[in-house]
Motif scaffolding. Sequence first.
Motif, PDB file in Angstrom:
ATOM      1  N   MET A  59       9.154 -18.363   5.529  1.00 14.37           N
ATOM      2  CA  MET A  59       8.201 -17.307   5.265  1.00 14.37           C
ATOM      3  C   MET A  59       8.187 -17.023   3.771  1.00 14.37           C
ATOM      4  SD  MET A  59       8.011 -13.469   6.861  1.00 14.37           S
ATOM      5  CE  MET A  59       9.677 -13.013   6.484  1.00 14.37           C
ATOM      6  N   THR A  60       7.048 -17.290   3.137  1.00 15.66           N
ATOM      7  CA  THR A  60       6.890 -17.081   1.708  1.00 15.66           C
ATOM      8  C   THR A  60       5.936 -15.925   1.474  1.00 15.66           C
ATOM      9  OG1 THR A  60       7.163 -19.444   1.348  1.00 15.66           O
ATOM     10  CG2 THR A  60       6.204 -18.173  -0.441  1.00 15.66           C
ATOM     11  N   LYS A  61       6.345 -14.967   0.649  1.00 15.85           N
ATOM     12  CA  LYS A  61       5.480 -13.839   0.310  1.00 15.85           C
ATOM     13  C   LYS A  61       5.092 -13.915  -1.157  1.00 15.85           C
ATOM     14  CE  LYS A  61       6.367 -10.153   3.544  1.00 15.85           C
ATOM     15  NZ  LYS A  61       6.772  -8.759   3.720  1.00 15.85           N
ATOM     16  N   LEU A  62       3.849 -13.536  -1.419  1.00 12.39           N
ATOM     17  CA  LEU A  62       3.317 -13.498  -2.770  1.00 12.39           C
ATOM     18  C   LEU A  62       2.639 -12.150  -2.946  1.00 12.39           C
ATOM     19  CD1 LEU A  62       2.475 -14.983  -5.426  1.00 12.39           C
ATOM     20  CD2 LEU A  62       0.448 -15.740  -4.179  1.00 12.39           C
ATOM     21  N   TYR A  63       2.885 -11.499  -4.078  1.00 10.89           N
ATOM     22  CA  TYR A  63       2.293 -10.194  -4.361  1.00 10.89           C
ATOM     23  C   TYR A  63       1.389 -10.314  -5.582  1.00 10.89           C
ATOM     24  CZ  TYR A  63       5.916  -8.414  -1.270  1.00 10.89           C
ATOM     25  OH  TYR A  63       6.725  -8.184  -0.191  1.00 10.89           O
ATOM     26  N   ILE A  64       0.176  -9.785  -5.463  1.00 14.17           N
ATOM     27  CA  ILE A  64      -0.775  -9.798  -6.573  1.00 14.17           C
ATOM     28  C   ILE A  64      -1.238  -8.373  -6.833  1.00 14.17           C
ATOM     29  CG2 ILE A  64      -3.002 -10.639  -7.412  1.00 14.17           C
ATOM     30  CD1 ILE A  64      -2.632 -13.047  -5.513  1.00 14.17           C
ATOM     31  N   HIS A  65      -1.109  -7.947  -8.085  1.00  8.13           N
ATOM     32  CA  HIS A  65      -1.643  -6.650  -8.498  1.00  8.13           C
ATOM     33  C   HIS A  65      -3.020  -6.897  -9.084  1.00  8.13           C
ATOM     34  CE1 HIS A  65      -1.706  -3.318 -11.759  1.00  8.13           C
ATOM     35  NE2 HIS A  65      -2.372  -2.934 -10.696  1.00  8.13           N
ATOM     36  N   ALA A  66      -4.037  -6.413  -8.400  1.00 11.56           N
ATOM     37  CA  ALA A  66      -5.413  -6.543  -8.887  1.00 11.56           C
ATOM     38  C   ALA A  66      -5.809  -5.233  -9.547  1.00 11.56           C
ATOM     39  CB  ALA A  66      -6.360  -6.855  -7.730  1.00 11.56           C
ATOM     40  N   GLN A  67      -5.983  -5.269 -10.882  1.00  8.10           N
ATOM     41  CA  GLN A  67      -6.450  -4.058 -11.556  1.00  8.10           C
ATOM     42  C   GLN A  67      -7.834  -3.687 -11.045  1.00  8.10           C
ATOM     43  OE1 GLN A  67      -6.149  -4.506 -15.795  1.00  8.10           O
ATOM     44  NE2 GLN A  67      -3.971  -4.945 -15.715  1.00  8.10           N
ATOM     45  N   THR A  68      -8.674  -4.702 -10.807  1.00  5.82           N
ATOM     46  CA  THR A  68      -9.981  -4.517 -10.173  1.00  5.82           C
ATOM     47  C   THR A  68     -10.094  -5.544  -9.059  1.00  5.82           C
ATOM     48  OG1 THR A  68     -10.975  -3.773 -12.247  1.00  5.82           O
ATOM     49  CG2 THR A  68     -12.489  -4.530 -10.531  1.00  5.82           C
ATOM     50  N   LEU A  69     -10.425  -5.075  -7.845  1.00  8.56           N
ATOM     51  CA  LEU A  69     -10.573  -5.951  -6.692  1.00  8.56           C
ATOM     52  C   LEU A  69     -12.011  -5.863  -6.188  1.00  8.56           C
ATOM     53  CD1 LEU A  69      -9.483  -7.782  -4.406  1.00  8.56           C
ATOM     54  CD2 LEU A  69      -8.939  -5.680  -3.157  1.00  8.56           C
ATOM     55  N   THR A 122      -0.825  -8.473  -0.561  1.00 13.34           N
ATOM     56  CA  THR A 122       0.356  -9.166  -0.065  1.00 13.34           C
ATOM     57  C   THR A 122      -0.104 -10.391   0.719  1.00 13.34           C
ATOM     58  OG1 THR A 122       1.544  -7.075   0.112  1.00 13.34           O
ATOM     59  CG2 THR A 122       2.468  -8.954   1.306  1.00 13.34           C
ATOM     60  N   ILE A 123       0.400 -11.552   0.324  1.00 11.57           N
ATOM     61  CA  ILE A 123       0.055 -12.816   0.977  1.00 11.57           C
ATOM     62  C   ILE A 123       1.339 -13.385   1.578  1.00 11.57           C
ATOM     63  CG2 ILE A 123      -0.827 -15.158   0.636  1.00 11.57           C
ATOM     64  CD1 ILE A 123      -2.382 -13.995  -1.804  1.00 11.57           C
ATOM     65  N   GLU A 124       1.254 -13.763   2.847  1.00  9.83           N
ATOM     66  CA  GLU A 124       2.412 -14.340   3.536  1.00  9.83           C
ATOM     67  C   GLU A 124       1.971 -15.619   4.234  1.00  9.83           C
ATOM     68  OE1 GLU A 124       4.876 -12.942   7.327  1.00  9.83           O
ATOM     69  OE2 GLU A 124       5.094 -11.595   5.609  1.00  9.83           O
ATOM     70  N   ASP A 125       2.663 -16.709   3.940  1.00  6.51           N
ATOM     71  CA  ASP A 125       2.333 -18.011   4.526  1.00  6.51           C
ATOM     72  C   ASP A 125       0.851 -18.341   4.369  1.00  6.51           C
ATOM     73  OD1 ASP A 125       4.985 -18.436   5.263  1.00  6.51           O
ATOM     74  OD2 ASP A 125       4.710 -17.401   7.176  1.00  6.51           O
ATOM     75  N   ASP A 126       0.332 -18.160   3.156  1.00  9.55           N
ATOM     76  CA  ASP A 126      -1.047 -18.497   2.787  1.00  9.55           C
ATOM     77  C   ASP A 126      -2.112 -17.627   3.440  1.00  9.55           C
ATOM     78  OD1 ASP A 126      -0.142 -20.522   1.086  1.00  9.55           O
ATOM     79  OD2 ASP A 126      -0.166 -22.010   2.691  1.00  9.55           O
ATOM     80  N   LYS A 127      -1.757 -16.465   3.966  1.00 13.29           N
ATOM     81  CA  LYS A 127      -2.731 -15.550   4.561  1.00 13.29           C
ATOM     82  C   LYS A 127      -2.554 -14.162   3.965  1.00 13.29           C
ATOM     83  CE  LYS A 127      -3.223 -17.884   8.938  1.00 13.29           C
ATOM     84  NZ  LYS A 127      -3.190 -17.809  10.380  1.00 13.29           N
ATOM     85  N   ILE A 128      -3.669 -13.512   3.649  1.00 10.70           N
ATOM     86  CA  ILE A 128      -3.607 -12.124   3.185  1.00 10.70           C
ATOM     87  C   ILE A 128      -3.222 -11.272   4.384  1.00 10.70           C
ATOM     88  CG2 ILE A 128      -4.902 -10.171   2.265  1.00 10.70           C
ATOM     89  CD1 ILE A 128      -6.675 -12.246   0.807  1.00 10.70           C
ATOM     90  N   ILE A 129      -2.116 -10.562   4.259  1.00 10.40           N
ATOM     91  CA  ILE A 129      -1.677  -9.729   5.383  1.00 10.40           C
ATOM     92  C   ILE A 129      -1.874  -8.244   5.107  1.00 10.40           C
ATOM     93  CG2 ILE A 129      -0.067 -11.433   6.288  1.00 10.40           C
ATOM     94  CD1 ILE A 129       2.195  -9.690   5.029  1.00 10.40           C
ATOM     95  N   GLN A 130      -2.038  -7.867   3.803  1.00 10.68           N
ATOM     96  CA  GLN A 130      -2.193  -6.456   3.507  1.00 10.68           C
ATOM     97  C   GLN A 130      -2.815  -6.265   2.132  1.00 10.68           C
ATOM     98  OE1 GLN A 130       1.475  -4.298   3.808  1.00 10.68           O
ATOM     99  NE2 GLN A 130       0.445  -2.337   4.014  1.00 10.68           N
ATOM    100  N   ILE A 131      -3.688  -5.267   2.033  1.00  5.88           N
ATOM    101  CA  ILE A 131      -4.223  -4.809   0.752  1.00  5.88           C
ATOM    102  C   ILE A 131      -4.057  -3.299   0.753  1.00  5.88           C
ATOM    103  CG2 ILE A 131      -6.234  -4.611  -0.750  1.00  5.88           C
ATOM    104  CD1 ILE A 131      -7.296  -7.195   0.534  1.00  5.88           C
ATOM    105  N   GLU A 132      -3.379  -2.791  -0.280  1.00 10.93           N
ATOM    106  CA  GLU A 132      -3.086  -1.359  -0.341  1.00 10.93           C
ATOM    107  C   GLU A 132      -3.077  -0.898  -1.785  1.00 10.93           C
ATOM    108  OE1 GLU A 132       1.043  -0.656   0.921  1.00 10.93           O
ATOM    109  OE2 GLU A 132       1.444  -2.746   0.446  1.00 10.93           O
ATOM    110  N   GLU A 133      -2.994   0.409  -1.986  1.00  7.52           N
ATOM    111  CA  GLU A 133      -2.874   0.952  -3.336  1.00  7.52           C
ATOM    112  C   GLU A 133      -1.642   0.346  -4.001  1.00  7.52           C
ATOM    113  OE1 GLU A 133      -4.815   3.215  -5.075  1.00  7.52           O
ATOM    114  OE2 GLU A 133      -6.257   3.026  -3.446  1.00  7.52           O
ATOM    115  N   TYR A 134      -1.760   0.032  -5.298  1.00  8.86           N
ATOM    116  CA  TYR A 134      -0.644  -0.593  -6.003  1.00  8.86           C
ATOM    117  C   TYR A 134       0.558   0.345  -6.060  1.00  8.86           C
ATOM    118  CZ  TYR A 134       2.247  -2.714  -9.545  1.00  8.86           C
ATOM    119  OH  TYR A 134       3.318  -3.268 -10.201  1.00  8.86           O
ATOM    120  N   HIS A 135       1.726  -0.226  -5.813  1.00  2.44           N
ATOM    121  CA  HIS A 135       3.001   0.470  -5.981  1.00  2.44           C
ATOM    122  C   HIS A 135       4.038  -0.583  -6.350  1.00  2.44           C
ATOM    123  CE1 HIS A 135       4.434  -1.080  -2.082  1.00  2.44           C
ATOM    124  NE2 HIS A 135       3.185  -0.871  -1.678  1.00  2.44           N
ATOM    125  N   GLU A 136       5.123  -0.141  -6.920  1.00  2.00           N
ATOM    126  CA  GLU A 136       6.193  -1.047  -7.322  1.00  2.00           C
ATOM    127  C   GLU A 136       6.818  -1.688  -6.085  1.00  2.00           C
ATOM    128  OE1 GLU A 136       7.171  -1.906 -10.452  1.00  2.00           O
ATOM    129  OE2 GLU A 136       5.561  -0.657 -11.255  1.00  2.00           O
TER     130      GLU A 136
END
Length: 67
Positions: A1-11, A26-40
């Motif tokens: 399970m690979t996770k990738l996080y992208i902060h989009a200033q503008t989406l 948040t992308i997990e195993d090549d699929k977008i699983i969540q889009i939410e307000e940016y947080h650390e």
Amino acid sequence: MTKLYIHAQTLIDGISDVPKQDQLITIEDDKIIQIEEYHEVNEDVIHEKVVTPGFFNCHVHIMYPVG
């Protein structure tokens, strides 16, 4: 399970009429699983100014020979 996080200033999500600001994708195993307000997050984050839906080449001359 690979996770990738992208902060989009503008989406630009292709659904809303107005771009969203400061989103965490948040992308997990090549699929977008969540889009939410940016947080650390306690992981590496890719910071991008603008994220848009995928683009592809719409300008192709299929009748011309290739090569």
